[in-house]
Design a protein around this motif. Structure first.
Motif, PDB file in Angstrom:
ATOM      1  N   SER A 279       0.836  -1.209   0.000  1.00 26.81           N
ATOM      2  CA  SER A 279       0.000   0.000   0.000  1.00 26.81           C
ATOM      3  C   SER A 279       0.865   1.251   0.000  1.00 26.81           C
ATOM      4  O   SER A 279       0.573   2.235  -0.703  1.00 26.81           O
ATOM      5  CB  SER A 279      -0.926  -0.003   1.225  1.00 26.81           C
ATOM      6  OG  SER A 279      -1.785  -1.119   1.214  1.00 26.81           O
ATOM      7  N   HIS A 280       1.940   1.227   0.772  1.00 26.52           N
ATOM      8  CA  HIS A 280       2.861   2.374   0.793  1.00 26.52           C
ATOM      9  C   HIS A 280       3.586   2.520  -0.535  1.00 26.52           C
ATOM     10  O   HIS A 280       3.673   3.624  -1.089  1.00 26.52           O
ATOM     11  CB  HIS A 280       3.855   2.211   1.937  1.00 26.52           C
ATOM     12  CG  HIS A 280       4.983   3.184   1.889  1.00 26.52           C
ATOM     13  ND1 HIS A 280       4.796   4.556   1.914  1.00 26.52           N
ATOM     14  CD2 HIS A 280       6.334   2.995   1.788  1.00 26.52           C
ATOM     15  CE1 HIS A 280       5.954   5.168   1.844  1.00 26.52           C
ATOM     16  NE2 HIS A 280       6.900   4.244   1.760  1.00 26.52           N
ATOM     17  N   ALA A 285      -0.695   4.752   1.046  1.00 22.04           N
ATOM     18  CA  ALA A 285      -0.672   4.878   2.506  1.00 22.04           C
ATOM     19  C   ALA A 285       0.732   5.249   2.964  1.00 22.04           C
ATOM     20  O   ALA A 285       1.714   5.124   2.216  1.00 22.04           O
ATOM     21  CB  ALA A 285      -1.112   3.568   3.158  1.00 22.04           C
ATOM     22  N   SER A 286       0.819   5.656   4.223  1.00 24.19           N
ATOM     23  CA  SER A 286       2.095   6.127   4.759  1.00 24.19           C
ATOM     24  C   SER A 286       2.969   4.967   5.228  1.00 24.19           C
ATOM     25  O   SER A 286       2.473   3.902   5.604  1.00 24.19           O
ATOM     26  CB  SER A 286       1.859   7.078   5.929  1.00 24.19           C
ATOM     27  OG  SER A 286       1.452   6.353   7.083  1.00 24.19           O
ATOM     28  N   ALA A 287       4.273   5.216   5.226  1.00 22.26           N
ATOM     29  CA  ALA A 287       5.212   4.235   5.769  1.00 22.26           C
ATOM     30  C   ALA A 287       5.043   4.088   7.276  1.00 22.26           C
ATOM     31  O   ALA A 287       5.284   3.017   7.841  1.00 22.26           O
ATOM     32  CB  ALA A 287       6.641   4.641   5.428  1.00 22.26           C
ATOM     33  N   ASP A 288       4.620   5.159   7.942  1.00 21.22           N
ATOM     34  CA  ASP A 288       4.461   5.112   9.402  1.00 21.22           C
ATOM     35  C   ASP A 288       3.411   4.084   9.808  1.00 21.22           C
ATOM     36  O   ASP A 288       3.596   3.352  10.783  1.00 21.22           O
ATOM     37  CB  ASP A 288       4.072   6.491   9.935  1.00 21.22           C
ATOM     38  CG  ASP A 288       5.215   7.487   9.865  1.00 21.22           C
ATOM     39  OD1 ASP A 288       6.370   7.045   9.686  1.00 21.22           O
ATOM     40  OD2 ASP A 288       4.954   8.696   9.977  1.00 21.22           O
ATOM     41  N   ARG A 336      -5.646   2.625   2.873  1.00 16.31           N
ATOM     42  CA  ARG A 336      -5.296   4.033   2.714  1.00 16.31           C
ATOM     43  C   ARG A 336      -4.665   4.572   3.986  1.00 16.31           C
ATOM     44  O   ARG A 336      -3.925   5.546   3.960  1.00 16.31           O
ATOM     45  CB  ARG A 336      -6.547   4.853   2.385  1.00 16.31           C
ATOM     46  CG  ARG A 336      -7.080   4.636   0.979  1.00 16.31           C
ATOM     47  CD  ARG A 336      -8.467   5.215   0.824  1.00 16.31           C
ATOM     48  NE  ARG A 336      -9.471   4.376   1.469  1.00 16.31           N
ATOM     49  CZ  ARG A 336     -10.604   4.847   1.955  1.00 16.31           C
ATOM     50  NH1 ARG A 336     -10.865   6.132   1.943  1.00 16.31           N
ATOM     51  NH2 ARG A 336     -11.478   4.018   2.501  1.00 16.31           N
ATOM     52  N   ALA A 337      -4.988   3.956   5.081  1.00 15.96           N
ATOM     53  CA  ALA A 337      -4.435   4.285   6.396  1.00 15.96           C
ATOM     54  C   ALA A 337      -4.830   3.159   7.332  1.00 15.96           C
ATOM     55  O   ALA A 337      -5.719   2.356   7.019  1.00 15.96           O
ATOM     56  CB  ALA A 337      -4.982   5.621   6.898  1.00 15.96           C
ATOM     57  N   ASP A 342      -9.419  -1.134   1.583  1.00 13.18           N
ATOM     58  CA  ASP A 342     -10.186  -1.186   0.337  1.00 13.18           C
ATOM     59  C   ASP A 342      -9.838  -2.463  -0.408  1.00 13.18           C
ATOM     60  O   ASP A 342      -8.725  -2.981  -0.293  1.00 13.18           O
ATOM     61  CB  ASP A 342      -9.848  -0.006  -0.585  1.00 13.18           C
ATOM     62  CG  ASP A 342     -10.139   1.344   0.023  1.00 13.18           C
ATOM     63  OD1 ASP A 342     -11.303   1.598   0.343  1.00 13.18           O
ATOM     64  OD2 ASP A 342      -9.188   2.131   0.191  1.00 13.18           O
ATOM     65  N   LEU A 343     -10.778  -2.939  -1.227  1.00 13.45           N
ATOM     66  CA  LEU A 343     -10.503  -4.011  -2.176  1.00 13.45           C
ATOM     67  C   LEU A 343     -10.088  -3.362  -3.484  1.00 13.45           C
ATOM     68  O   LEU A 343     -10.873  -2.631  -4.102  1.00 13.45           O
ATOM     69  CB  LEU A 343     -11.736  -4.894  -2.366  1.00 13.45           C
ATOM     70  CG  LEU A 343     -11.572  -6.098  -3.283  1.00 13.45           C
ATOM     71  CD1 LEU A 343     -10.496  -7.046  -2.771  1.00 13.45           C
ATOM     72  CD2 LEU A 343     -12.899  -6.830  -3.444  1.00 13.45           C
ATOM     73  N   VAL A 344      -8.851  -3.592  -3.897  1.00 13.47           N
ATOM     74  CA  VAL A 344      -8.263  -2.889  -5.043  1.00 13.47           C
ATOM     75  C   VAL A 344      -8.144  -3.858  -6.213  1.00 13.47           C
ATOM     76  O   VAL A 344      -7.533  -4.926  -6.107  1.00 13.47           O
ATOM     77  CB  VAL A 344      -6.886  -2.303  -4.681  1.00 13.47           C
ATOM     78  CG1 VAL A 344      -6.286  -1.569  -5.875  1.00 13.47           C
ATOM     79  CG2 VAL A 344      -7.022  -1.362  -3.484  1.00 13.47           C
ATOM     80  N   ASP A 345      -8.718  -3.479  -7.336  1.00 12.24           N
ATOM     81  CA  ASP A 345      -8.734  -4.303  -8.542  1.00 12.24           C
ATOM     82  C   ASP A 345      -7.549  -3.963  -9.434  1.00 12.24           C
ATOM     83  O   ASP A 345      -7.112  -2.811  -9.511  1.00 12.24           O
ATOM     84  CB  ASP A 345     -10.044  -4.055  -9.299  1.00 12.24           C
ATOM     85  CG  ASP A 345     -10.315  -5.097 -10.369  1.00 12.24           C
ATOM     86  OD1 ASP A 345      -9.633  -6.135 -10.374  1.00 12.24           O
ATOM     87  OD2 ASP A 345     -11.207  -4.860 -11.206  1.00 12.24           O
ATOM     88  N   GLY A 346      -7.027  -4.976 -10.133  1.00 11.64           N
ATOM     89  CA  GLY A 346      -5.972  -4.752 -11.111  1.00 11.64           C
ATOM     90  C   GLY A 346      -4.663  -4.286 -10.517  1.00 11.64           C
ATOM     91  O   GLY A 346      -3.981  -3.415 -11.080  1.00 11.64           O
TER      92      GLY A 346
END
Length: 359
Positions: A279-280, A285-288, A336-337, A342-346
């Motif tokens: 995600s990062h 999303a953030s690395a933190d 995202r945080a 979220d369910l992310v397609d592709g």
């Protein structure tokens, strides 16, 4: 002390989750779960040693067929499913029979699938004996067996009639199994409840020490989260897929290891770390937040890295068989945080493979 009772609201198929002490010794309560004459009681050899006697005694007035399986994920096969079908046939089980699963996720998934298929569906009761089963696999009606090609590829949605979680049984649970269950507890905070995640950060030592009040609270809050999601999306058409955070990676690891390496919860722990890092890397999303998740995974004594020697291409091939994928496109639960999944397609397979190669 009275048990906590949570409801899974599914109309005429609604059922309760009872969480508390000494519930496996409540013979009257257990008998009420099986109103018909026939009971198929399924457990494994480890659980039978500690917890079978009071459960078997509770059903002394029923016609009972007992199946004691060897322990381990490697037993969740079509062959073992066939053994349960044969046991139901020997029992002469009628449409009002009850299949009772006394054990962890393997026993529950396998027995539930047998219940789903016998005469197109009979009553099914979950008596989970691991933390992972109490907070996740016993609730929601996912039943399945594994194939060499992938985990849980053959199965059905079949809701239990009741879930009875006796927290006393956790006293006999090996430390490794307890930690594996905490991965699924952590998941609920990671995908939708940052306050719960923060609570887990403060309570990690108490959870590992098996503090009864803290464990009970973690189980109840996890089950409440899952019950709410299942009530809104029983057959995983949308929101329920978020409960698979880390699981696509984790299932691939389990499959490539031949179901004989990491425990399910351990593989999910690695998978959640990978999903957070991905995600990062994808700028979502953030690395933190990814670091915070990795630190809690480590605090629970769980692995964060892919076991050495696993081929990234083999792992990616298993991920392509995941049930969430559509039309050959990789779909993953990302965030995202912390607390917002979220369910992310592709999803970009090159980015996934690069992450897998790093471990």
């Amino acid at each position: 002390m009275n048990p906590r009772i949570l409801d899974v609201a599914l109309g005429d198929r609604s059922y309760s989750i009872r969480i508390g002490s000494a519930l496996l010794r409540d013979a009257e309560g257990l008998r009420a779960c099986a109103p018909g004459r026939h009971v198929l009681l399924v457990t494994d050899a480890n659980v039978a040693t500690h917890h079978l006697a009071p459960v078997r005694a509770a059903f002394a007035g029923h016609a009972v067929e007992l199946v004691v399986l060897p322990p381990g994920e490697q037993e969740k096969t079509l062959a073992r499913f066939g053994d349960l079908m044969a046991a139901l046939a020997r029992l002469g089980a009628s449409r009002d029979a009850t299949v009772v699963a006394l054990g962890g996720g393997v026993v529950g998934d396998l027995a539930g699938f047998a219940a789903a298929c016998w005469m197109r569906g009979v009553r099914f009761v979950q008596l989970p004996t691991t933390l992972l089963a109490m907070v996740d696999s016993s609730v929601g009606g996912k039943t399945a067996v594994d194939l060499p090609e992938g985990k849980n590829l053959v199965g059905a949605f079949h809701q239990p009639a009741a879930v009875v979680a006796d927290t006393d049984v956790l006293a006999t649970l090996p430390d490794r199994e307890l930690r594996a269950g905490l991965a699924e507890v952590l998941k609920y905070g990671a995908i939708g409840d940052p306050a719960f995640f923060a609570w887990l950060e403060t309570q990690a030592p108490a959870l590992l020490a098996r503090d009864p009040a803290v464990l009970g609270e973690a189980i109840a809050r996890s089950c409440a989260h899952k019950a709410d999601v299942v009530a809104r999306d029983e057959t995983e058409r949308g929101e329920r897929a978020l409960l698979n955070f880390g699981h696509t990676f984790g299932h691939a690891i389990e499959t490539v290891q031949g179901y004989g390496g990491l425990l399910h919860g351990e593989a999910v722990a690695v998978g959640m770390r990978l999903a957070a890092d991905l995600s990062h890397r994808l700028g979502r999303a953030s690395a933190d937040d990814a670091q915070r998740l990795a630190e809690l995974v480590e605090a629970f004594g769980l692995p964060t890295r892919i076991p050495p020697g696993l081929d990234p291409d083999a792992l990616l091939a298993r991920m392509r068989l995941d049930k969430k994928n559509l039309s050959g496109r990789l779909r993953l639960v990302l965030w995202r945080a912390l607390g917002r999944a979220d369910l992310v397609d592709g999803v970009d397979e090159a980015a996934v493979r690069a992450l897998l190669a790093e471990g």
